[in-house]
Design a protein around this motif. Structure first.
Motif, mmCIF file in Angstrom:
data_model
loop_
_atom_site.group_PDB
_atom_site.id
_atom_site.type_symbol
_atom_site.label_atom_id
_atom_site.label_comp_id
_atom_site.label_asym_id
_atom_site.label_seq_id
_atom_site.Cartn_x
_atom_site.Cartn_y
_atom_site.Cartn_z
ATOM 1 N N GLN A 1 -7.845 9.565 -6.446
ATOM 2 C CA GLN A 1 -7.213 8.412 -7.097
ATOM 3 C C GLN A 1 -8.306 7.618 -7.818
ATOM 4 O O GLN A 1 -9.481 7.752 -7.503
ATOM 5 C CB GLN A 1 -6.586 7.474 -6.042
ATOM 6 C CG GLN A 1 -5.501 8.077 -5.193
ATOM 7 C CD GLN A 1 -4.188 8.193 -5.939
ATOM 8 O OE1 GLN A 1 -3.922 7.454 -6.880
ATOM 9 N NE2 GLN A 1 -3.377 9.141 -5.528
ATOM 10 N N LEU B 1 -7.024 3.017 -5.654
ATOM 11 C CA LEU B 1 -5.896 2.312 -6.248
ATOM 12 C C LEU B 1 -4.799 3.283 -6.663
ATOM 13 O O LEU B 1 -5.082 4.387 -7.141
ATOM 14 C CB LEU B 1 -6.346 1.521 -7.482
ATOM 15 C CG LEU B 1 -7.464 0.504 -7.261
ATOM 16 C CD1 LEU B 1 -7.858 -0.118 -8.592
ATOM 17 C CD2 LEU B 1 -7.052 -0.549 -6.253
ATOM 18 N N ASP B 2 -3.539 2.835 -6.507
ATOM 19 C CA ASP B 2 -2.412 3.639 -6.974
ATOM 20 C C ASP B 2 -2.170 3.360 -8.463
ATOM 21 O O ASP B 2 -2.944 2.642 -9.110
ATOM 22 C CB ASP B 2 -1.162 3.400 -6.117
ATOM 23 C CG ASP B 2 -0.618 1.978 -6.215
ATOM 24 O OD1 ASP B 2 -0.992 1.225 -7.146
ATOM 25 O OD2 ASP B 2 0.199 1.608 -5.345
ATOM 26 N N MET C 1 0.840 -1.169 0.000
ATOM 27 C CA MET C 1 0.000 0.000 0.000
ATOM 28 C C MET C 1 0.889 1.236 0.000
ATOM 29 O O MET C 1 1.861 1.314 0.708
ATOM 30 C CB MET C 1 -0.888 -0.027 1.242
ATOM 31 C CG MET C 1 -1.918 1.039 1.234
ATOM 32 S SD MET C 1 -3.214 0.810 2.459
ATOM 33 C CE MET C 1 -3.591 -0.911 2.325
ATOM 34 N N GLY D 1 -2.272 -0.235 -9.569
ATOM 35 C CA GLY D 1 -3.483 -0.996 -9.306
ATOM 36 C C GLY D 1 -3.543 -1.611 -7.918
ATOM 37 O O GLY D 1 -4.357 -2.496 -7.667
ATOM 38 N N LYS D 2 -2.704 -1.137 -7.022
ATOM 39 C CA LYS D 2 -2.682 -1.636 -5.639
ATOM 40 C C LYS D 2 -3.429 -0.663 -4.735
ATOM 41 O O LYS D 2 -3.439 0.541 -4.979
ATOM 42 C CB LYS D 2 -1.227 -1.763 -5.145
ATOM 43 C CG LYS D 2 -0.352 -2.651 -6.006
ATOM 44 C CD LYS D 2 -0.729 -4.077 -5.860
ATOM 45 C CE LYS D 2 0.229 -4.951 -6.668
ATOM 46 N NZ LYS D 2 -0.300 -6.261 -6.918
ATOM 47 N N PRO D 3 -4.052 -1.184 -3.648
ATOM 48 C CA PRO D 3 -4.743 -0.284 -2.709
ATOM 49 C C PRO D 3 -3.809 0.804 -2.186
ATOM 50 O O PRO D 3 -2.628 0.547 -1.926
ATOM 51 C CB PRO D 3 -5.173 -1.223 -1.578
ATOM 52 C CG PRO D 3 -5.304 -2.556 -2.244
ATOM 53 C CD PRO D 3 -4.184 -2.584 -3.266
ATOM 54 N N THR D 4 -4.341 2.002 -2.079
ATOM 55 C CA THR D 4 -3.566 3.142 -1.601
ATOM 56 C C THR D 4 -4.355 3.899 -0.532
ATOM 57 O O THR D 4 -5.587 3.811 -0.481
ATOM 58 C CB THR D 4 -3.169 4.078 -2.770
ATOM 59 O OG1 THR D 4 -2.248 5.056 -2.300
ATOM 60 C CG2 THR D 4 -4.377 4.754 -3.388
ATOM 61 N N SER E 1 -7.691 2.319 3.074
ATOM 62 C CA SER E 1 -7.761 2.442 1.615
ATOM 63 C C SER E 1 -9.197 2.336 1.102
ATOM 64 O O SER E 1 -9.448 2.533 -0.082
ATOM 65 C CB SER E 1 -6.904 1.371 0.936
ATOM 66 O OG SER E 1 -7.405 0.078 1.255
ATOM 67 N N SER E 2 -10.119 2.039 1.987
ATOM 68 C CA SER E 2 -11.516 1.867 1.569
ATOM 69 C C SER E 2 -12.373 3.015 2.066
ATOM 70 O O SER E 2 -12.027 3.705 3.021
ATOM 71 C CB SER E 2 -12.067 0.539 2.095
ATOM 72 O OG SER E 2 -12.128 0.558 3.504
#
Length: 176
Positions: free
Chosen positions: A56, A121-122, A1, A125-128, A90-91
Motif C-alpha cells: 500500500q 494508507l488505504d 481503518m 488516505g486512512k491508516p490501513t 497499521s505502522s
C-alpha cells in the motif's frame, strides 16, 4: 481503518539495499557527508521497504533516530540496508543500516543506524492494516525482539511531543 486479513511476511520479503558512492557535492568542508543527504537516502529506502511490506502507499510518521557512528567521506561506497523490524496494526518500524563497503580491503563498517516509523494508507488516505512480520536470521531476530522497547520509547516521546505542541499552541497562538 480498513479490515483486511492480516497475514505474516518474513522480514526478508521487503528487505531493500541501495548502494551509492559519496561524491564531493555530497560532502561539507570537512569532506564528510552532509547529514541531510544521508537522511534523505535513508527516508527513500525506508519508504520503499515499507511499501513493499504493506503493499500500500505509506507516509513517514517519524524519524525515530539516526545515529552517526563513523565519518562517511568523499569516495566511500555506502550500502543502505533496510528491513521491516516490527509491524503494528497499521505502522511499521523500518531499520536502516548504513554500511561503508571498503572494496579495496574487502571490509565493511557500520557508519550509521536509523529507525523510522511508517503508516500504510488505504485509497482514501486512512491508516490501513499491514501484515505482521517475522524474523528468520539471528540478526533479524535481534532487531525484532528488541523492537518492543523502541516502540515504548517512541510512544513516550510522542506523548511528550503532544504536550509540547499543546503548550506552544497556547503561548504562541499556533494552530495544531
Amino acid at each position: 481503518m480498513s479490515n483486511i486479513n492480516r497475514k505474516s511476511k518474513a522480514m526478508s520479503e521487503a528487505k531493500c539495499v541501495k548502494t551509492r558512492q559519496v561524491f564531493p557535492q555530497d560532502t561539507n568542508h570537512h569532506h564528510t557527508m552532509f547529514g541531510g543527504t544521508l537522511m534523505a537516502n535513508i527516508d527513500e529506502i525506508a519508504a520503499i521497504t515499507a511499501m513493499k511490506h504493506a503493499g500500500q502507499p505509506v507516509v513517514t510518521a517519524s524519524t525515530d533516530s539516526v545515529d552517526f557512528l563513523r565519518p562517511i567521506t568523499t569516495g566511500d561506497i555506502l550500502s543502505y540496508e533496510a528491513m521491516v523490524s516490527y509491524a503494528g496494526t497499521s505502522s511499521m518500524e523500518i531499520c536502516v543500516q548504513i554500511v561503508i563497503d571498503d572494496v579495496y580491503n574487502n571490509e565493511r563498517h557500520l557508519a550509521a543506524l536509523s529507525f523510522l516509523t511508517f503508516v500504510a494508507l488505504d485509497n482514501e488516505g486512512k491508516p490501513t492494516t499491514v501484515p505482521d512480520v517475522y524474523p528468520e536470521t539471528d540478526v533479524e531476530k535481534w532487531f525484532h525482539e528488541s523492537a518492543p522497547q523502541r516502540v515504548a520509547r517512541r510512544k513516550e516521546r510522542r506523548s511528550e511531543s503532544k504536550k509540547t505542541i499543546e503548550y506552544l499552541s497556547k503561548v504562541r497562538h499556533i494552530e495544531k
